[in-house]
Design a protein around this motif. Structure first.
Motif, PDB file in Angstrom:
ATOM      1  N   ASP A  78       0.748  -0.910   0.066  1.00  0.00           N
ATOM      2  CA  ASP A  78      -0.154   0.088   0.058  1.00  0.00           C
ATOM      3  C   ASP A  78       0.755   1.099   0.243  1.00  0.00           C
ATOM      4  OD1 ASP A  78      -2.440  -1.301   0.273  1.00  0.00           O
ATOM      5  OD2 ASP A  78      -2.843  -1.130   2.349  1.00  0.00           O
ATOM      6  N   TRP A  79       2.064   1.658   0.775  1.00  0.00           N
ATOM      7  CA  TRP A  79       2.917   2.426   0.603  1.00  0.00           C
ATOM      8  C   TRP A  79       4.269   2.718  -0.173  1.00  0.00           C
ATOM      9  CZ3 TRP A  79       7.337   0.973   0.067  1.00  0.00           C
ATOM     10  CH2 TRP A  79       7.813  -0.641   0.397  1.00  0.00           C
ATOM     11  N   ASP A  80       3.288   1.983  -1.271  1.00  0.00           N
ATOM     12  CA  ASP A  80       4.543   1.869  -2.783  1.00  0.00           C
ATOM     13  C   ASP A  80       3.886   2.852  -3.651  1.00  0.00           C
ATOM     14  OD1 ASP A  80       6.820   1.306  -3.719  1.00  0.00           O
ATOM     15  OD2 ASP A  80       6.348  -1.075  -4.587  1.00  0.00           O
ATOM     16  N   ARG A  81       4.544   2.502  -4.615  1.00  0.00           N
ATOM     17  CA  ARG A  81       4.322   3.270  -5.366  1.00  0.00           C
ATOM     18  C   ARG A  81       5.250   3.120  -7.323  1.00  0.00           C
ATOM     19  NH1 ARG A  81       2.262   4.912  -2.349  1.00  0.00           N
ATOM     20  NH2 ARG A  81       1.485   6.803  -1.223  1.00  0.00           N
ATOM     21  N   PRO A  82       5.109   2.036  -7.884  1.00  0.00           N
ATOM     22  CA  PRO A  82       5.519   1.575  -8.665  1.00  0.00           C
ATOM     23  C   PRO A  82       4.468   1.824 -10.138  1.00  0.00           C
ATOM     24  CG  PRO A  82       3.758   0.308  -7.461  1.00  0.00           C
ATOM     25  CD  PRO A  82       4.075   1.642  -6.777  1.00  0.00           C
ATOM     26  N   GLY A  83       5.248   2.110 -11.594  1.00  0.00           N
ATOM     27  CA  GLY A  83       4.277   2.367 -12.280  1.00  0.00           C
ATOM     28  C   GLY A  83       5.121   3.069 -12.813  1.00  0.00           C
ATOM     29  N   LEU A  84       4.291   4.295 -14.070  1.00  0.00           N
ATOM     30  CA  LEU A  84       5.285   4.831 -14.541  1.00  0.00           C
ATOM     31  C   LEU A  84       5.312   6.555 -14.016  1.00  0.00           C
ATOM     32  CD1 LEU A  84       5.985   6.205 -17.807  1.00  0.00           C
ATOM     33  CD2 LEU A  84       3.607   6.715 -18.159  1.00  0.00           C
ATOM     34  N   VAL A  85       6.012   6.967 -13.868  1.00  0.00           N
ATOM     35  CA  VAL A  85       6.608   7.755 -13.154  1.00  0.00           C
ATOM     36  C   VAL A  85       6.597   9.073 -14.308  1.00  0.00           C
ATOM     37  CG1 VAL A  85       8.337   8.628 -11.911  1.00  0.00           C
ATOM     38  CG2 VAL A  85       7.943   6.369 -11.650  1.00  0.00           C
ATOM     39  N   VAL A  86       7.715   9.200 -15.330  1.00  0.00           N
ATOM     40  CA  VAL A  86       8.500  10.058 -15.966  1.00  0.00           C
ATOM     41  C   VAL A  86       7.508   9.273 -17.682  1.00  0.00           C
ATOM     42  CG1 VAL A  86       9.210  11.561 -17.405  1.00  0.00           C
ATOM     43  CG2 VAL A  86       9.493  11.440 -15.222  1.00  0.00           C
ATOM     44  N   GLY A  87       6.076  10.279 -17.835  1.00  0.00           N
ATOM     45  CA  GLY A  87       6.534   9.663 -19.415  1.00  0.00           C
ATOM     46  C   GLY A  87       4.523   9.717 -19.880  1.00  0.00           C
ATOM     47  N   ALA A 119      17.813  -0.996 -14.663  1.00  0.00           N
ATOM     48  CA  ALA A 119      18.714  -0.460 -13.887  1.00  0.00           C
ATOM     49  C   ALA A 119      17.875  -0.739 -12.523  1.00  0.00           C
ATOM     50  CB  ALA A 119      19.697   0.603 -13.788  1.00  0.00           C
ATOM     51  N   VAL A 120      18.897  -0.642 -11.217  1.00  0.00           N
ATOM     52  CA  VAL A 120      18.350  -1.036  -9.974  1.00  0.00           C
ATOM     53  C   VAL A 120      17.513   0.630  -9.315  1.00  0.00           C
ATOM     54  CG1 VAL A 120      18.619  -1.516  -7.241  1.00  0.00           C
ATOM     55  CG2 VAL A 120      19.643  -2.535  -9.023  1.00  0.00           C
ATOM     56  N   ASP A 121      18.533   1.797  -9.790  1.00  0.00           N
ATOM     57  CA  ASP A 121      18.537   3.083  -8.811  1.00  0.00           C
ATOM     58  C   ASP A 121      17.681   3.511 -10.373  1.00  0.00           C
ATOM     59  OD1 ASP A 121      17.715   2.805  -5.945  1.00  0.00           O
ATOM     60  OD2 ASP A 121      19.358   1.734  -6.573  1.00  0.00           O
ATOM     61  N   PRO A 122      17.559   5.438 -10.085  1.00  0.00           N
ATOM     62  CA  PRO A 122      17.217   6.139 -11.429  1.00  0.00           C
ATOM     63  C   PRO A 122      17.928   7.202 -10.929  1.00  0.00           C
ATOM     64  CG  PRO A 122      14.595   6.368  -9.977  1.00  0.00           C
ATOM     65  CD  PRO A 122      16.019   4.748  -9.678  1.00  0.00           C
ATOM     66  N   THR A 123      19.401   7.169 -10.779  1.00  0.00           N
ATOM     67  CA  THR A 123      20.218   8.419  -9.944  1.00  0.00           C
ATOM     68  C   THR A 123      20.491   9.178 -11.749  1.00  0.00           C
ATOM     69  OG1 THR A 123      22.234   6.627 -10.486  1.00  0.00           O
ATOM     70  CG2 THR A 123      21.479   6.654  -8.238  1.00  0.00           C
ATOM     71  N   VAL A 124      20.687  10.139 -11.555  1.00  0.00           N
ATOM     72  CA  VAL A 124      21.333  11.141 -12.161  1.00  0.00           C
ATOM     73  C   VAL A 124      22.335  10.555 -13.230  1.00  0.00           C
ATOM     74  CG1 VAL A 124      22.339  13.050 -13.242  1.00  0.00           C
ATOM     75  CG2 VAL A 124      20.745  12.454 -11.079  1.00  0.00           C
ATOM     76  N   ALA A 125      23.044   9.300 -12.786  1.00  0.00           N
ATOM     77  CA  ALA A 125      23.875   9.069 -13.742  1.00  0.00           C
ATOM     78  C   ALA A 125      23.548   7.930 -14.547  1.00  0.00           C
ATOM     79  CB  ALA A 125      25.022   8.296 -12.661  1.00  0.00           C
ATOM     80  N   THR A 160      13.569   0.648 -13.726  1.00  0.00           N
ATOM     81  CA  THR A 160      14.428   0.592 -12.610  1.00  0.00           C
ATOM     82  C   THR A 160      13.824   0.291 -11.060  1.00  0.00           C
ATOM     83  OG1 THR A 160      13.617   2.489 -11.436  1.00  0.00           O
ATOM     84  CG2 THR A 160      15.494   3.003 -12.583  1.00  0.00           C
ATOM     85  N   HIS A 161      13.798  -0.641 -10.327  1.00  0.00           N
ATOM     86  CA  HIS A 161      13.902  -0.806  -9.579  1.00  0.00           C
ATOM     87  C   HIS A 161      12.765  -0.436  -8.524  1.00  0.00           C
ATOM     88  CE1 HIS A 161      12.098  -4.490  -6.517  1.00  0.00           C
ATOM     89  NE2 HIS A 161      12.743  -3.907  -6.096  1.00  0.00           N
ATOM     90  N   HIS A 162      13.479   0.727  -8.186  1.00  0.00           N
ATOM     91  CA  HIS A 162      13.107   1.592  -6.875  1.00  0.00           C
ATOM     92  C   HIS A 162      12.878   2.145  -7.744  1.00  0.00           C
ATOM     93  CE1 HIS A 162      17.116  -0.060  -4.487  1.00  0.00           C
ATOM     94  NE2 HIS A 162      15.449  -1.056  -4.099  1.00  0.00           N
ATOM     95  N   PRO A 163      11.550   3.589  -7.198  1.00  0.00           N
ATOM     96  CA  PRO A 163      10.851   4.472  -7.755  1.00  0.00           C
ATOM     97  C   PRO A 163      11.467   5.799  -7.224  1.00  0.00           C
ATOM     98  CG  PRO A 163       9.442   2.419  -6.104  1.00  0.00           C
ATOM     99  CD  PRO A 163      10.783   2.485  -6.065  1.00  0.00           C
ATOM    100  N   LEU A 164      11.898   6.543  -8.189  1.00  0.00           N
ATOM    101  CA  LEU A 164      11.981   8.096  -8.127  1.00  0.00           C
ATOM    102  C   LEU A 164      11.802   9.023  -7.204  1.00  0.00           C
ATOM    103  CD1 LEU A 164      14.375  10.167  -9.071  1.00  0.00           C
ATOM    104  CD2 LEU A 164      12.425  10.283 -11.070  1.00  0.00           C
ATOM    105  N   LEU A 165      10.131   8.797  -6.788  1.00  0.00           N
ATOM    106  CA  LEU A 165       9.318   9.728  -5.559  1.00  0.00           C
ATOM    107  C   LEU A 165       8.979   8.539  -4.834  1.00  0.00           C
ATOM    108  CD1 LEU A 165       8.452  11.817  -8.103  1.00  0.00           C
ATOM    109  CD2 LEU A 165      10.300  12.385  -6.748  1.00  0.00           C
ATOM    110  N   LEU A 166       9.572   7.651  -4.173  1.00  0.00           N
ATOM    111  CA  LEU A 166       8.330   7.173  -3.275  1.00  0.00           C
ATOM    112  C   LEU A 166       8.322   7.635  -1.851  1.00  0.00           C
ATOM    113  CD1 LEU A 166       7.846   3.964  -1.987  1.00  0.00           C
ATOM    114  CD2 LEU A 166      10.230   3.753  -1.400  1.00  0.00           C
ATOM    115  N   GLY A 208      19.076  16.300  -6.801  1.00  0.00           N
ATOM    116  CA  GLY A 208      19.563  14.776  -7.696  1.00  0.00           C
ATOM    117  C   GLY A 208      18.386  13.918  -8.790  1.00  0.00           C
ATOM    118  N   LYS A 209      17.110  14.869  -7.863  1.00  0.00           N
ATOM    119  CA  LYS A 209      15.951  13.626  -8.311  1.00  0.00           C
ATOM    120  C   LYS A 209      15.574  14.927  -9.803  1.00  0.00           C
ATOM    121  CE  LYS A 209      14.164  11.209  -4.156  1.00  0.00           C
ATOM    122  NZ  LYS A 209      14.421  10.266  -4.482  1.00  0.00           N
ATOM    123  N   GLY A 210      15.580  16.466  -9.326  1.00  0.00           N
ATOM    124  CA  GLY A 210      15.207  17.615 -10.457  1.00  0.00           C
ATOM    125  C   GLY A 210      15.798  17.059 -11.860  1.00  0.00           C
TER     126      GLY A 210
END
Length: 314
Positions: free
Chosen positions: A28-37, A52-58, A73-79, A90-92
């Motif tokens: 319930d607390w999770d935020r999966p799905g389409l984040v950008v697009g 990738a595992v994480d949506p880092t800038v690199a 990615t596995h981990h959400p950008l805006l969890l 970084g997120k911006g």
């Protein structure tokens, strides 16, 4: 789904991902799905996906350099949410880079963790686990335990017996840790374990990612060892000290968080390649583990507080 030679649309690729990893399987607390697009855009075609595992800038820049139209990615950008996304954060910066590149971002987190084609499924395959069952049941509201592309709902973590493929190579805590170290990406932490290195291991509990909330569940599971990540001092020590005989509770094997979940990426590539022949799928070469080094001796000189050898570092 696109049956011709043209590249599939973003919506068609997402149909595969969310068919195998239903969003309703997430916590319930999770935020999966389409984040950008924009999945409604019929002109947004995808001929390369980057994993990738994480949506880092690199990682976003790596995906852009690879020519990907979709980053998964596995981990959400805006969890944890964000009120502002200036590009000097970084997120911006990640979002700005995605938008400039016209690249979409889809994240699959606990819905992926609980799939036979996800992180738990990857560990079942890697260790050759047999006679498996969920370590802890997760939410089942809304549906069936079967999804598309052969994906099955497993649960939060898994318990299983080390099969024939792993019997000789993983018969002790130390040899199992060695085997895991060879399976996952290398990190500064390495693969840590507790107790007697020569303790026999026949049954293992696994929770990829942070799993110290399941220590009591693992202790009651009948497993000889619990493989997870992010084990903090007090929960781990309380687990080990919960019995006078250390063999009355599972030994612990602690794998770096990102490394434990990176085993999923080849399974995701197999899924997309099988469902959409011709699409290019690449896997990130970046390690998103935060730690880049360590100092001091590899193994402490002092004996373990529980009287066992501290073993060796990996």
């Amino acid at each position: 789904m696109n049956g011709g030679d043209s590249a599939p649309t973003l919506a068609e690729v997402l149909e595969v991902l969310e068919g195998a990893y239903p969003l309703r399987w997430a916590e319930d607390w999770d935020r999966p799905g389409l984040v950008v697009g924009d999945r409604r855009d019929p002109a947004h075609s995808v001929d390369r996906v980057h994993l990738a595992v994480d949506p880092t800038v690199a990682v976003v820049r790596e995906a852009r350099a690879a020519g990907a139209q979709l980053l998964v990615t596995h981990h959400p950008l805006l969890l944890r949410g964000a009120s502002f996304l200036p590009s000097d954060t970084g997120k911006g910066a990640a979002v700005a880079e995605l938008v400039r590149a016209g690249m979409s971002l889809w994240c699959g987190h606990t819905n992926v963790d609980r799939s036979s084609l996800g992180t738990v499924g990857a560990w079942i395959r890697a260790l050759g686990l047999e006679d498996v069952r969920p370590l802890a049941a997760g939410p089942t509201e809304g549906g069936a335990a079967q999804a598309a592309h052969g994906s099955e709902l497993i649960g939060l973590g898994v318990v299983g017996s080390l099969g024939e493929a792993g019997t000789e190579a993983a018969s002790t805590v130390a040899s199992l840790a060695d085997r895991i170290a060879a399976l996952v990406p290398a990190t500064a932490q390495g693969v840590r374990f507790t107790g007697d290195p020569q303790r026999p291991v026949r049954r293992a509990a696994v929770c990829p990612g942070a799993g110290d909330s399941l220590l009591e569940t693992a202790a009651a599971s009948g497993a000889d060892v619990f493989i997870t990540s992010d084990l903090r001092h007090h929960p781990a020590l309380e687990h080990l000290e919960s019995a006078a005989d250390e063999r009355a509770v599972p030994a612990l094997i602690d794998v770096a968080h990102a490394a434990s979940e990176a085993l999923w990426l080849p399974l995701a590539r197999e899924l997309l390649a099988a469902a959409m022949p011709g699409i290019a799928v690449s896997i990130s070469e970046f390690s998103t583990d935060p730690w880049t080094g360590r100092a001091g001796p590899a193994v402490p000189d002092a004996p373990s507080a529980r009287g066992a050898s501290t073993g060796r570092a990996h």
